[in-house]
Enzyme design. Sequence first.
Site, mmCIF file in Angstrom:
data_model
loop_
_atom_site.group_PDB
_atom_site.id
_atom_site.type_symbol
_atom_site.label_atom_id
_atom_site.label_comp_id
_atom_site.label_asym_id
_atom_site.label_seq_id
_atom_site.Cartn_x
_atom_site.Cartn_y
_atom_site.Cartn_z
ATOM 1 N N GLY A 87 20.304 3.483 32.902
ATOM 2 C CA GLY A 87 21.249 2.960 31.924
ATOM 3 C C GLY A 87 22.654 3.208 32.425
ATOM 4 N N LYS A 88 23.498 2.198 32.348
ATOM 5 C CA LYS A 88 24.821 2.322 32.947
ATOM 6 C C LYS A 88 25.614 3.472 32.321
ATOM 7 C CE LYS A 88 27.008 -1.141 34.601
ATOM 8 N NZ LYS A 88 26.633 -0.954 35.996
ATOM 9 N N GLY B 35 16.565 5.190 43.747
ATOM 10 C CA GLY B 35 16.876 5.500 42.362
ATOM 11 C C GLY B 35 18.357 5.464 42.073
ATOM 12 N N ASN C 20 33.017 -6.234 39.723
ATOM 13 C CA ASN C 20 32.670 -6.647 41.079
ATOM 14 C C ASN C 20 33.124 -8.088 41.285
ATOM 15 O OD1 ASN C 20 30.668 -8.342 39.969
ATOM 16 N ND2 ASN C 20 29.040 -6.847 40.300
ATOM 17 N N ALA D 216 25.572 7.081 47.108
ATOM 18 C CA ALA D 216 24.507 6.716 46.177
ATOM 19 C C ALA D 216 23.538 5.685 46.732
ATOM 20 C CB ALA D 216 25.112 6.203 44.876
ATOM 21 N N GLY E 75 34.402 -2.062 50.368
ATOM 22 C CA GLY E 75 35.387 -1.263 49.659
ATOM 23 C C GLY E 75 35.816 -1.886 48.349
ATOM 24 N N GLY F 102 31.385 -3.856 47.301
ATOM 25 C CA GLY F 102 30.232 -3.284 47.984
ATOM 26 C C GLY F 102 30.649 -2.513 49.223
ATOM 27 N N ASP G 279 27.754 2.407 39.250
ATOM 28 C CA ASP G 279 27.983 3.424 38.224
ATOM 29 C C ASP G 279 28.490 4.724 38.845
ATOM 30 O OD1 ASP G 279 27.051 1.673 36.252
ATOM 31 O OD2 ASP G 279 24.980 2.298 36.567
#
Length: 297
Positions: A39-40, A283, A184, A278, A221, A218, A248
């Site tokens: 969940g964000k 995950g 984005n 991340a 940058g 992405g 996130d």
Amino acid sequence: MWDVVVVGSVNADLVVNVDRRPVPGETVLGSDLATHPGGKGANQAVAAARLGGRAGIVGRVGDDGHGALLRAALAADGVALDHLVTTPDAPTGVALITIGPDGDNSIIVSPGANARLSPGDVEDAREMIAGAAVVSFQLEVPLPAVEAAASAAERAGGRVVLNLSPPAPIPDGLLALCDPLVVNEHEAAFLLGGDGDPARMAAALAGSGPRSVVVTLGADGVVVAAGGGTTAVPSPKAKAVDTTGAGDAFTAALCLRLARGDALPDAAAYATRAGAAAVRKQGAQSSYPTPDELPGA
């Protein structure tokens, strides 16, 4: 009292890896199903806490196994759960995620209890929101709750950060509180009615109402638009294993550094390191770094 309070979604991520995504009408075989906390909203709260921030969340889960899993995961990372409400008449939100061999993902979200988050919940959490240096939002919960919480944060002198995901039209009054609006390239194009050069898109968005804008690109940058100019901020290189939740991680790190007093370009530079870290693990929350796990600038 708080560096970052997140008003947002809490989901169970149900993840399957595939060699290729099916076309309409086609069936493909995938990996074993994996269930991860996500969940964000929860992702951002966990990412901020793991980087050393004092973080809390305002949200809803169902009275079910997924809700118990998510509560335990948030508590394990030290996120304050005083205003994570259990909703007996709705299931916990679920995200159905397929991950391709390149690490990119496709996601369908069933909101469940997230759709019940209300201005009343925000009123109940007013002291937590008023005690936050930065309050972060996304759009996986109802817009009236977001508007109420953003107004409460503004009145208390907090900084409002809105990650426009999933993309949707937002009222001018909410847009005017964003400092920054984080999008984005696809979300920027949605707001502008077409895509283009990222710097020009950032500048155009900054001229449309928010106090500042960050456009994420992405691996390329981000572009920051503030004070009438734009700044390109590169990202560290990282081999992508799974991009789920990387945005996130970026937004959480950005909020944390803004809460600590960084200028927006400096906060964005730090946040690109969290986003790059991340993508290196499977995950969402399971991939989030501690400060000593961040790649070099």
